[in-house]
Structure formats: C-alpha cells, structure tokens
Write an enzyme that holds these catalytic residues in place. Structure first.
Site, short mmCIF file in Angstrom:
data_model
loop_
_atom_site.label_atom_id
_atom_site.label_comp_id
_atom_site.label_asym_id
_atom_site.label_seq_id
_atom_site.Cartn_x
_atom_site.Cartn_y
_atom_site.Cartn_z
CD GLU A 1 71.39 27.15 33.31
OE1 GLU A 1 71.86 26.04 33.59
OE2 GLU A 1 70.84 27.88 34.18
NE ARG B 1 70.06 22.59 34.28
CZ ARG B 1 69.87 21.35 34.72
NH1 ARG B 1 69.67 20.37 33.86
NH2 ARG B 1 69.86 21.07 36.01
C1 SAM Z 1 68.39 28.06 38.64
S1 SAM Z 1 68.95 29.01 39.99
C2 SAM Z 1 70.24 29.95 39.23
C3 SAM Z 1 71.58 29.75 39.85
C4 SAM Z 1 72.75 30.51 39.28
N1 SAM Z 1 72.79 30.47 37.84
C5 SAM Z 1 74.08 30.01 39.85
O1 SAM Z 1 75.09 30.03 39.15
O2 SAM Z 1 74.14 29.60 40.99
C6 SAM Z 1 67.65 30.16 40.19
C7 SAM Z 1 67.86 31.10 41.34
O3 SAM Z 1 66.79 32.04 41.33
C8 SAM Z 1 66.53 32.44 42.65
N2 SAM Z 1 65.20 33.09 42.64
C9 SAM Z 1 64.00 32.52 42.38
N3 SAM Z 1 63.04 33.45 42.41
C10 SAM Z 1 63.64 34.63 42.71
C11 SAM Z 1 63.16 35.96 42.87
N4 SAM Z 1 61.86 36.27 42.74
N5 SAM Z 1 64.05 36.93 43.15
C12 SAM Z 1 65.37 36.65 43.27
N6 SAM Z 1 65.87 35.40 43.13
C13 SAM Z 1 65.01 34.41 42.86
C14 SAM Z 1 66.64 31.15 43.45
O4 SAM Z 1 66.92 31.42 44.81
C15 SAM Z 1 67.80 30.45 42.72
O5 SAM Z 1 69.02 30.67 43.38
#
Ligand code: SAM
Length: 324
Positions: free
Chosen positions: A122, A168
């Site tokens: 997504e 989305r």
């Molecule tokens: C768009 S959000 C997804 C949220 C999730 N689908 C939910 O239901 O809450 C993207 C997430 O990726 C995490 N993120 C970004 N880069 C990351 C990494 N290198 N390793 C782990 N998490 C990461 C961010 O902290 C964020 O919570």
C-alpha cells in the site's frame, strides 16, 4: 507449499506501524477458518513499536534495511504499507538497480529470497503519477521479474464505509497465474455521529482566535449534522460530513470538528477503522503521526478478501463478515 493447501497463514508485517494490516489479516483469516501467524514484523518508530506491543503482545524489530533476509522466517504472505519516500530515478530505468536505497528495495530483496505465495503493498495515491507513472512501472516490473502476477488499484476509504476521504494505491501480487478480481461489496458510509465522542475535554478545542478565523473564512452552509472542517494549503476552508485524509505531518488545526476542536485519538482510530478495544499508549502528538501513517483497515480487508477468494481454495467458504 501452495497457498490453497494451508490451514494456517504465515505472514510478515513490514513497516508495520500500529498494525492496521495485522488487524485486517486476523479478521479475514478468521472468516476463512485460517490461523493467522505473524512470523515477523518491523518498524523503527519507537512509539509504533510500543503501540504494536501493547495491542498484539508482539515486538516489531527495528530498521528493516539492517535485517538480513535469512533472519526473516518463511511466510506465505508479505504485507507492507511502505513509506512514501520518493524514488530517485535519474533517466535510466534499470528495474532492480533503480530501487536500491528505497523501502521498496527491502521488500523486493525479501520477496526474492523467500518467494511468498502472495503480497499486498500500500502507498499514497501519488505513487501512481510519480515520474509520469515510471516509478510504479518499475515497481510492477521488479515484482514481475521476481515471479509475481501483479495488479494495482487506487481505493478510497469513503467507498469502504469509513467517513474519511483517503485514497491509496494497493498493489497485489500472486505467484499463481490467476486473474485477480477487484470486486467489493457495497458499503454504507458510517455517519460522523457514530465516530465522534461526546463530552470531549476542553484541551482538544482550538483557541477562540482560530475558531473565529475559521468562521470568517468559511463561506458554506452551516449544517445541523456534525461536519469536519478542512483547511487546504491555500487556507480555503471546506466542511464535509466526513473527514479529509488524516495526515501524519499536518498542522494541528488542519481538521476541526464543526470548525471547533481537534479529533481525539479514539476518533482518529475509528476513522481508520480500528476497533475500540485498540489500546492507546502514546501521547496525542505521537498518535496523530501513527494514525496518520496507518491504513484504512476496511480497504485492506476488502483487498485481502479478494486475494483469498482468488487464491485460497474456494471450498473454504467464508463466514459472513463484518467490517468493523
Ligand atoms: C506508511 S507507514 C505504515 C503504517 C502501517 N501500515 C500501519 O498500519 O500503521 C510506514 C512505516 O514505516 C516505518 N519505517 C520507515 N522506514 C523504516 C525502516 N527502514 N525500517 C523499519 N520501519 C521503517 C515508519 O516508521 C512507518 O511507521
């Protein structure tokens, strides 16, 4: 192992945030009498980890870029609402090479190694038009080269019963050559009055100055039913019987209930389809970011239902489902 031969579903929840994908998966699995087993989750945000732990009794691992694929258990389904960080595509489009350093690269390397039966990704709607569509084309091309039949569609939470306009893009991939059908039941939009809390404490209210400013700028009709007032980038105010997309980085007064107060944590969660049992264990500021980054659960559920219908043995007849 073929997806349609399994009795339990092993899945990974990448960039898991507060677990929107997980809730959807658990519900759909229940409808299909499958045991959902989350074998791996990852998010580097400490508030997301704390919330995920409090609600699922499971601790997500941190930075996915640092986790070797061998450390991730085998799974049937890969789920990822991956960060909407822009891709840097400079002229040449060489597929896999171009995605290095992006969140999608980590998804691709896990798919390459583990080859799960299916995937659901997504991202923001803007991904579809990014670089005149080239970015999405690369993503689809990389997935196809990894052995997946892929489809994508932009879904709006408003069409799935939630009073939130949130568009989305969902990408579905499957190792079996099946024609994925985006067929959804009709949903009636929940009214805002079922989402909004009563007797909201004063600290959620905007200052008199901001409330007055909204009234002065708003030129539409004042409704008797609750509305959510939305301020766009140009400062224009509109009021709808639903919320515009909850956004992680938006200003505190971007959305105001009846032009007066901010949404509570519970209201934000409800607007994304989270059940009321979902525990809130972080500050208001943290919750705004976490819920804004999360996903409309009924959309994920609907996509998973389509995937399950297509891929899982049709003899596994689902129980009647409720979306909330
Ligand atoms: C768009 S959000 C997804 C949220 C999730 N689908 C939910 O239901 O809450 C993207 C997430 O990726 C995490 N993120 C970004 N880069 C990351 C990494 N290198 N390793 C782990 N998490 C990461 C961010 O902290 C964020 O919570």
């Amino acid at each position: 192992m073929l997806f349609n031969q399994i009795q339990s579903l092993r899945y990974v929840d990448l960039f898991c945030g507060i677990g929107g994908f997980r809730i959807a998966t658990e519900t759909v699995c229940k409808n299909y009498n499958l045991k959902p087993v989350c074998v791996f989750s990852s998010d580097w945000d400490l508030d997301a980890q704390k919330t995920y732990q409090a609600n699922f009794n499971d601790s997500p691992q941190g930075d996915l870029t640092k986790i070797p694929v061998e450390a991730i258990p085998k799974h049937d389904l890969l789920l990822a609402g991956f960060p909407c960080q822009p891709f840097s595509i400079c002229g040449k489009l060489n597929g896999f090479e171009d995605i290095r350093g992006t969140a999608f690269f980590d998804i691709a390397r896990i798919l390459d190694y583990h080859q799960p039966e299916a995937l659901v990704l997504e991202n923001v709607k803007q991904l579809v038009g990014h670089q005149k569509g080239k970015t999405l084309q690369i993503i689809l091309e990389v997935l196809r080269n990894l052995g997946y039949y892929v489809e994508y569609k932009v879904l709006n939470a408003l069409d799935f019963g939630l009073p939130q306009k949130r568009e989305r893009v969902f990408i579905v991939g499957c190792r079996q050559s099946v024609r994925f059908q985006w067929t959804f039941p009709d949903f009636e939009m929940k009214s805002l009055s079922t989402i909004l809390e009563k007797d909201v404490p004063l600290n959620y209210y905007a200052s008199e100055r901001i409330q007055q400013n909204r009234i002065v700028k708003y030129t539409g009709k004042i409704s008797n039913e609750p509305t959510i007032w939305h301020e766009n980038k140009a400062g224009h105010i509109s009021a709808y019987p639903y919320s515009c997309a909850i956004r992680a980085g938006a200003s505190y007064n971007y959305l105001l209930v009846d032009g007066k107060r901010r949404l509570t944590e519970r209201e934000m969660l409800r607007l994304q389809g989270f059940p009321d049992e979902f525990k809130v264990v972080c500050s208001y500021t943290a919750m705004r970011k976490l819920v804004g980054n999360s996903v409309a659960i009924p959309c994920v559920r609907a996509v998973l239902e389509c995937l399950f219908k297509t891929v899982i043995n049709p003899l596994l007849s689902p129980q009647p489902s409720t979306y909330y």
